[in-house]
Design an enzyme around this catalytic site. Structure first.
Site, PDB file in Angstrom:
ATOM      1  N   CYS A   1      28.681  42.572  36.318  1.00  0.00           N
ATOM      2  CA  CYS A   1      29.731  41.587  35.993  1.00  0.00           C
ATOM      3  C   CYS A   1      29.651  41.379  34.321  1.00  0.00           C
ATOM      4  O   CYS A   1      29.132  40.277  33.848  1.00  0.00           O
ATOM      5  CB  CYS A   1      29.130  39.988  36.531  1.00  0.00           C
ATOM      6  SG  CYS A   1      30.379  38.870  37.051  1.00  0.00           S
TER       7      CYS A   1
ATOM      8  N   GLY B   1      14.368  65.550  19.997  1.00  0.00           N
ATOM      9  CA  GLY B   1      15.748  64.952  19.602  1.00  0.00           C
ATOM     10  C   GLY B   1      16.827  66.158  19.605  1.00  0.00           C
ATOM     11  O   GLY B   1      17.802  65.778  19.126  1.00  0.00           O
TER      12      GLY B   1
HETATM   13  C1  LIG Z   1       8.248  59.799  19.445  1.00  0.00           C
HETATM   14  C2  LIG Z   1       9.193  60.461  20.299  1.00  0.00           C
HETATM   15  N1  LIG Z   1       9.275  61.894  20.636  1.00  0.00           N
HETATM   16  C3  LIG Z   1      10.193  62.551  21.396  1.00  0.00           C
HETATM   17  C4  LIG Z   1      11.271  61.723  21.917  1.00  0.00           C
HETATM   18  C5  LIG Z   1      12.388  62.433  22.558  1.00  0.00           C
HETATM   19  O1  LIG Z   1      13.388  62.643  22.236  1.00  0.00           O
HETATM   20  P1  LIG Z   1      14.632  63.563  22.796  1.00  0.00           P
HETATM   21  O2  LIG Z   1      14.772  62.969  24.238  1.00  0.00           O
HETATM   22  O3  LIG Z   1      15.860  63.187  22.192  1.00  0.00           O
HETATM   23  O4  LIG Z   1      14.176  64.882  22.791  1.00  0.00           O
HETATM   24  C6  LIG Z   1      11.366  60.605  21.364  1.00  0.00           C
HETATM   25  C7  LIG Z   1      12.857  59.714  21.879  1.00  0.00           C
HETATM   26  O5  LIG Z   1      12.857  58.675  21.494  1.00  0.00           O
HETATM   27  C8  LIG Z   1      10.240  59.788  20.615  1.00  0.00           C
HETATM   28  O6  LIG Z   1      10.589  58.692  20.321  1.00  0.00           O
END
Ligand SMILES: Cc1ncc(COP(=O)(O)O)c(C=O)c1O
Length: 420
Positions: free
Chosen positions: A350, A237
């Protein structure tokens, strides 16, 4: 006039060589991120693990790079798992996610000895148990918990709130039901918990809050069921800089605080310090990618707006339409020219919603100019589609000033090859 240089290479020359739309990925930048993960997390803190969230960008070559860089891989479907198998990715370094895994996918994972299955709901335990029984294996799992923590990001990429499609709700009834059901299982070994609260986050507070909640849960299940948590997976995240955003945080801004919080909370409850795992995706690949387009039609609506259309759009980058994501872009063959115009970059699908960038400041452009949209390495190629029967673009990887094709551009024949 000078051309935009990306990863040491002339982007306009690459557009000529491979055509457009074109995804360019810098392996050097990806390696730098992986090195930061090794230096500032894996080698800095004991008993830690890092898995690349492959949903951000996955090709066989990317899986090979992650394997070489020593990270594990988080997959969320049979298709991502298949890609990992295709490059002999070490299966014990793979974790399998998903809010609705099919029995076929779970069997594929168990048969191939993936390292962990992240169980997203209580019902999934039966599927894992039956696959473990079928292949005579003890399947190692974590329970994904929805900690009920809001995160400051787009609604569609928030995942840890109370009303979430992901994870086991954090209430006594669900957790106890899960632990009781587990005690009946013979082919499953629970090792700990997982939570991922959202994506594109700049503040580490929601991660820390989620950890406090999960460590309390670890205490409760120890007191009630005698279960000692061995692993705590804190998800990913970590945000990156798109147009108008803050700069990407150094990894340690998140991971040092995450480790500190886990150690503090577990100490307070007299718990063992578990293995701490992270799952970054976007943070590793987003800024390592750009997309090149060729400018086509230019239309001025006097006093209203000038539309500059390109030969791609929402089919290769759905994020502006889906999340109102904002991007920066540079006219690659006029990289040194200062902006004199304001134009809206329209995709060729489109759809009125197929706008890549609103009100971009650019120098005067003409048909044939090359536009480079920045920070498209994550959730672009992996979310691309064939809407309007547009072939998916080619992907070129660059390392040490050398370009190599890693995904061939789709042809029209590719679009209909499965049709009867
Ligand atoms: C379970 C889980 N882990 C890790 C990630 C990676 O997130 P990010 O690309 O924001 O680091 C996600 C993204 O949706 C996720 O669903």
């Amino acid at each position: 006039m000078s051309n935009l240089i990306f990863a040491g290479m002339d982007t306009v020359e690459l557009a000529k060589k491979y055509g457009t739309p074109l995804y360019l990925m810098s392996e050097d930048l990806i390696n730098d991120r992986c090195k930061e993960i090794r230096d500032d997390f894996l080698n800095k803190h004991p008993n830690t693990e890092a898995f690349y969230a492959s949903k951000a960008f996955l090709t066989k070559e990317m899986a090979r790079i992650i394997k070489r860089e020593g990270l594990g891989m988080d997959v969320v479907s049979g298709g991502e798992l298949y890609t990992a198998l295709e490059v002999d990715f070490p299966m014990d370094r793979v974790i399998f996610h998903g809010n609705n895994k099919s029995i076929e996918e779970i069997e594929m994972a168990v048969k191939n000895d993936v390292g962990r299955i992240i169980v997203d709901n209580i019902g999934e335990l039966d599927l894992v148990e039956s696959a473990g029984y079928k292949y005579k294996k003890i399947v190692k799992i974590l329970f994904r918990i929805s900690p009920g923590v809001d995160s400051d990001t787009h609604k569609y990429i928030q995942t840890g709130q109370v009303d979430s499609k992901f994870g086991i709700p954090l209430n006594k009834k669900s957790i106890e039901k899960g632990m009781e059901k587990l005690s009946e299982m013979k082919n499953i070994q629970l090792l700990g918990f997982h939570s991922h609260i959202g994506s594109q986050l700049f503040d580490n507070q929601s991660h820390l809050k989620s950890i406090q909640i999960i460590v309390k849960l670890m205490k409760d299940v120890k007191d009630k069921f005698g279960f000692v948590t061995k692993e705590l997976n804190t998800g990913g995240g970590y945000g990156i800089r798109y147009a108008g955003d803050e700069n990407r945080r150094p990894l340690a801004y998140f991971t040092d605080e995450i480790v500190k919080e886990v150690e503090k909370s577990t100490k307070e409850y007299g718990l063992e310090r578990p293995t701490i795992t992270i799952e970054p995706g976007r943070w590793i690949v987003a800024e390592a990618g750009i997309t090149l387009y060729t400018i086509g039609s230019i239309k001025e609506i006097e006093g209203v707006r000038t539309y500059v259309s390109v030969d791609g759009g929402m089919a290769d980058n759905p994020r502006p339409s889906l999340y109102q994501a904002e991007y920066e872009a540079i006219v690659a063959n006029k990289a040194d020219k200062s902006p004199t115009e304001v134009a809206t970059i329209a995709g060729k699908c489109c759809e009125s919603g197929d706008i890549l960038i609103w009100d971009l400041k650019i120098p005067q452009v003409e048909a044939g100019d090359i536009l480079a949209v920045l920070a498209t390495g994550a959730y672009n190629y992996s979310m691309a589609s064939n809407y309007n029967k547009l072939p998916r673009p080619a992907v070129v990887m660059i390392r040490d000033g050398q370009d190599r094709l890693i995904v061939r551009r789709e042809t029209y024949a590719d679009l209909v090859k499965n049709q009867i």
